[in-house]
Scaffold this motif. Structure first.
Motif, mmCIF file in Angstrom:
data_model
loop_
_atom_site.group_PDB
_atom_site.id
_atom_site.type_symbol
_atom_site.label_atom_id
_atom_site.label_comp_id
_atom_site.label_asym_id
_atom_site.label_seq_id
_atom_site.Cartn_x
_atom_site.Cartn_y
_atom_site.Cartn_z
ATOM 1 N N HIS A 69 25.335 52.096 41.871
ATOM 2 C CA HIS A 69 25.160 53.010 40.733
ATOM 3 C C HIS A 69 26.283 52.890 39.721
ATOM 4 N N MET A 80 23.699 59.306 36.552
ATOM 5 C CA MET A 80 23.810 58.113 37.368
ATOM 6 C C MET A 80 22.578 57.255 37.163
ATOM 7 N N HIS A 102 29.813 53.328 41.640
ATOM 8 C CA HIS A 102 29.912 53.761 43.030
ATOM 9 C C HIS A 102 28.780 53.172 43.857
#
Ligand SMILES: [Cu+2]
Length: 147
Positions: A69, A80, A102
């Motif tokens: 993401h 996101m 992430h």
């Protein structure tokens, strides 16, 4: 093209040396409150090699589904979104951190408890993979999780 000593060394030692050009620093996973089935893994990746690298997928026994993401700003809102890969340019580094890139975990098999850790496996575009242990830490939530 200049032949640097590092490149020569990597030619002599390849292919085993390739993976060692990537160094993972400060991995951690976000602790979750009860009843929350999503979390994220963060890590800083340094690429000491001469080639650009890219993470194309990740997995962990702790989650049923894992996505890569990024976070994008849409007006006032941070959202996101799933991305195909996370690039680590040659001789550079990429930081996975809250509010930014992430490794997103869905369908957690159990809550992530601070003090424990999870195994994470990341796969690169060249087919190599690397496993690391991510300690579970409490992370201040700097953003709302919109999907
Ligand atoms: Cu996410």
């Amino acid at each position: 093209m200049k032949l640097k000593p590092l490149l020569l060394a990597s030619l002599l030692l390849s292919p085993l040396a390739n993976a060692e050009h990537l160094m993972l620093h400060n991995p951690y996973a976000r602790a979750t409150p009860p009843n929350v089935a999503t979390s994220a893994v963060f890590v800083e990746i340094m690429n000491h090699g001469e080639k650009d690298r890219a993470i194309v997928s990740a997995s962990t026994p702790a989650a049923g589904k894992v996505e890569l993401h990024d976070v994008v700003h849409e007006g006032e809102v941070m959202k996101m979104r799933q991305i195909d890969q996370i690039k680590i340019p040659a001789q550079s580094h990429t930081s996975l951190k809250p509010g930014s890139l992430h490794i997103m975990l869905f369908d957690l098999t159990k809550p992530l408890v601070e003090g424990e850790s999870i195994e994470v496996n990341i796969t690169f575009a060249n087919g190599e993979s690397q496993q690391f242990e991510a300690p579970i830490k409490k992370v201040m939530s700097g953003m709302k999780h919109h999907h």
